[in-house]
Design a protein around this motif. Sequence first.
Motif, mmCIF file in Angstrom:
data_model
loop_
_atom_site.group_PDB
_atom_site.id
_atom_site.type_symbol
_atom_site.label_atom_id
_atom_site.label_comp_id
_atom_site.label_asym_id
_atom_site.label_seq_id
_atom_site.Cartn_x
_atom_site.Cartn_y
_atom_site.Cartn_z
ATOM 1 N N LEU A 161 0.828 -1.203 0.000
ATOM 2 C CA LEU A 161 0.000 0.000 0.000
ATOM 3 C C LEU A 161 0.863 1.254 0.000
ATOM 4 N N VAL A 162 0.382 2.287 -0.689
ATOM 5 C CA VAL A 162 1.023 3.597 -0.655
ATOM 6 C C VAL A 162 0.017 4.590 -0.095
ATOM 7 N N PHE A 163 0.289 5.078 1.107
ATOM 8 C CA PHE A 163 -0.550 6.116 1.712
ATOM 9 C C PHE A 163 -0.035 7.464 1.227
ATOM 10 N N TYR A 164 -0.948 8.397 0.971
ATOM 11 C CA TYR A 164 -0.498 9.671 0.431
ATOM 12 C C TYR A 164 -1.286 10.850 1.007
ATOM 13 N N ASN A 165 -0.629 11.988 1.012
ATOM 14 C CA ASN A 165 -1.188 13.243 1.493
ATOM 15 C C ASN A 165 -1.979 13.867 0.340
ATOM 16 N N LYS A 171 -1.462 20.134 -4.432
ATOM 17 C CA LYS A 171 -0.509 21.243 -4.569
ATOM 18 C C LYS A 171 0.501 20.960 -5.677
ATOM 19 N N ALA A 172 0.888 19.689 -5.830
ATOM 20 C CA ALA A 172 1.869 19.309 -6.845
ATOM 21 C C ALA A 172 1.229 19.137 -8.225
ATOM 22 N N GLY A 173 -0.090 19.263 -8.292
ATOM 23 C CA GLY A 173 -0.780 19.140 -9.573
ATOM 24 C C GLY A 173 -0.916 17.703 -10.062
ATOM 25 N N ILE A 174 -0.883 16.759 -9.148
ATOM 26 C CA ILE A 174 -1.020 15.344 -9.513
ATOM 27 C C ILE A 174 -2.506 14.989 -9.484
ATOM 28 N N ARG A 175 -3.081 14.814 -10.652
ATOM 29 C CA ARG A 175 -4.519 14.576 -10.746
ATOM 30 C C ARG A 175 -4.866 13.096 -10.909
ATOM 31 N N GLU A 176 -3.904 12.295 -11.298
ATOM 32 C CA GLU A 176 -4.142 10.867 -11.464
ATOM 33 C C GLU A 176 -3.136 10.084 -10.639
ATOM 34 N N LEU A 177 -3.609 9.116 -9.887
ATOM 35 C CA LEU A 177 -2.721 8.324 -9.047
ATOM 36 C C LEU A 177 -1.822 7.445 -9.921
ATOM 37 N N PRO A 178 -0.562 7.358 -9.596
ATOM 38 C CA PRO A 178 0.371 6.567 -10.414
ATOM 39 C C PRO A 178 0.059 5.074 -10.374
ATOM 40 N N GLU A 179 0.068 4.454 -11.538
ATOM 41 C CA GLU A 179 -0.210 3.029 -11.643
ATOM 42 C C GLU A 179 1.028 2.227 -12.031
ATOM 43 N N ASN A 180 2.039 2.893 -12.602
ATOM 44 C CA ASN A 180 3.275 2.174 -12.901
ATOM 45 C C ASN A 180 4.462 2.929 -12.320
ATOM 46 N N LEU A 181 5.618 2.287 -12.331
ATOM 47 C CA LEU A 181 6.792 2.850 -11.677
ATOM 48 C C LEU A 181 7.275 4.147 -12.326
ATOM 49 N N ASP A 182 7.115 4.269 -13.653
ATOM 50 C CA ASP A 182 7.500 5.514 -14.326
ATOM 51 C C ASP A 182 6.622 6.670 -13.847
ATOM 52 N N GLN A 183 5.330 6.424 -13.752
ATOM 53 C CA GLN A 183 4.402 7.457 -13.280
ATOM 54 C C GLN A 183 4.676 7.813 -11.822
ATOM 55 N N PHE A 184 5.038 6.810 -11.035
ATOM 56 C CA PHE A 184 5.347 7.041 -9.622
ATOM 57 C C PHE A 184 6.577 7.937 -9.486
ATOM 58 N N THR A 185 7.606 7.654 -10.280
ATOM 59 C CA THR A 185 8.823 8.466 -10.242
ATOM 60 C C THR A 185 8.536 9.894 -10.690
ATOM 61 N N SER A 186 7.693 10.037 -11.712
ATOM 62 C CA SER A 186 7.305 11.366 -12.193
ATOM 63 C C SER A 186 6.545 12.132 -11.115
ATOM 64 N N ALA A 187 5.679 11.432 -10.386
ATOM 65 C CA ALA A 187 4.916 12.070 -9.310
ATOM 66 C C ALA A 187 5.855 12.554 -8.209
ATOM 67 N N MET A 188 6.892 11.783 -7.915
ATOM 68 C CA MET A 188 7.842 12.200 -6.887
ATOM 69 C C MET A 188 8.578 13.477 -7.293
ATOM 70 N N ALA A 189 8.896 13.590 -8.567
ATOM 71 C CA ALA A 189 9.564 14.810 -9.042
ATOM 72 C C ALA A 189 8.669 16.027 -8.822
ATOM 73 N N LYS A 190 7.388 15.883 -9.102
ATOM 74 C CA LYS A 190 6.439 16.986 -8.905
ATOM 75 C C LYS A 190 6.283 17.333 -7.426
ATOM 76 N N LEU A 191 6.269 16.306 -6.592
ATOM 77 C CA LEU A 191 6.107 16.532 -5.160
ATOM 78 C C LEU A 191 7.328 17.241 -4.573
ATOM 79 N N LYS A 192 8.505 16.875 -5.033
ATOM 80 C CA LYS A 192 9.711 17.545 -4.548
ATOM 81 C C LYS A 192 9.710 19.011 -4.963
ATOM 82 N N LYS A 193 9.305 19.262 -6.198
ATOM 83 C CA LYS A 193 9.244 20.636 -6.691
ATOM 84 C C LYS A 193 8.239 21.458 -5.894
ATOM 85 N N ALA A 279 5.130 13.316 1.530
ATOM 86 C CA ALA A 279 3.885 13.190 0.758
ATOM 87 C C ALA A 279 3.364 11.769 0.628
ATOM 88 N N MET A 280 4.272 10.770 0.677
ATOM 89 C CA MET A 280 3.835 9.381 0.531
ATOM 90 C C MET A 280 4.540 8.504 1.552
#
Length: 434
Positions: A161-165, A171-193, A279-280
């Motif tokens: 499970l991945v719990f998330y804020n 705030k990071a503009g993530i509108r779709e939850l990541p379903e694969n590892l590439d999307q997850f890594t992209s989401a982390m970049a947005k969250l850090k920014k 965030a996660m």
Amino acid sequence: MRNRRTATSASTGTLPRAAVAAALLMAVSACGGGGFSGGGDGGEGDTKDGGGTVRVLVNITPNLTKKFWNDLVAPFEKAHPGVDVKIEAPTGKGVPDTLQQQLAAGDAPDVVETLLPDKTLAPQMLDLTDEAWTKNTPLVKEASLDGRVYAVGVGEQAQSLVFYNKDAFAKAGIRELPENLDQFTSAMAKLKKAGYLPLQTSGDFATGLQLLQFTDPALAQRHPDWYSKVNSGDLKAGSSMRPYLKLYKSWIERGYIDKNALGVKYADGETHFLTGKSAMYVMGSWFTATEAAAKKDFKVGVFAAPVEKGQTYPGPQGATLAAPYMILKNSGEKRLARDLVEFLVTDKKAVTAQLKQDGNFRSGLDRALSPLEKDVQHILDDAPDKVAQGEGYGDDTLPKGFNSAWNTEVQGLYTGRSPDDVAKAVDRWVEAHS
């Protein structure tokens, strides 16, 4: 592949179902509540003389207190006049250590909670395969050993499970939850920014555990017979995990994970996430109990761990048996012990009390759930399969000590070791202990 979900959705997608923890049973923060009162079906009856003492060795944590256990068995004692259920706390480092000491001293309890059978323990436990009441208990087949049932449990713990804020994702503009590892890594970049530590981890046992939890759904699709192939020597455990070790190392290097995480205690890692610093947070379903008790100014959501690009999402859910019980074969109170265990895993009030107290789940049981718990239950119900992780359980097991060895090697990624070095070290350990 299902339709993509939005990051603010209250539920997760569709699909079906497997370590106290798979091998590590963790002490988690208190979740409130303390047993229950009222009657209950105590089973077929008591001993011939109407009395007897049943000793039960249990796991004691901040929420699984001795008072909770005593309240839990009180209805059984009431239904069996003269019977005393004696709750025993570990005297060693934990239940495993204590049981071994008791077995060596010839003073074992009648019932042990927390542990799952292995080749060493199974011969000392009562075979429950032909007991009809075990058939519909959670993960009973998955936890069986060589087709025999030695352990029955109250519920199950989702692991992957991945719990998330939710505020952080917005705030990071993530509108779709990541379903694969590439999307997850992209989401982390947005969250850090956006000013967040993307993924919370910590030292202690959590470092390696989280990576196992996170990669279960992908690994299970890449290698469906992972345990049997590793045990047969057709596949190497560390080498098969190399792609995920490399990905994890890249996250450390990019600052998506705290480079000093090894200095963070497990409980502090939870606090960092629940106070909005990260965030996660990857963790098992017992975290819902901690989340429910925490004061926070944002909502927490949850989604099934992502898979590799091209794999089916959601993937198999890492899961383990919650509150497993085994009966010692040499118990002087076999009938009473059997009746007690049947009560603990089939009586609705007893089951509900245990599920609530430790943040566990059971399909088909109607109990009040928080919105977050409902989402976890959906993930469990909808998973296409349930799989073990780490040392595993039942027939899907690796050598004892794998979890600890894996954790040590994964932590080496924080101190300069390469993913290749870690993978090779894991393989050497498995070969040496097989």
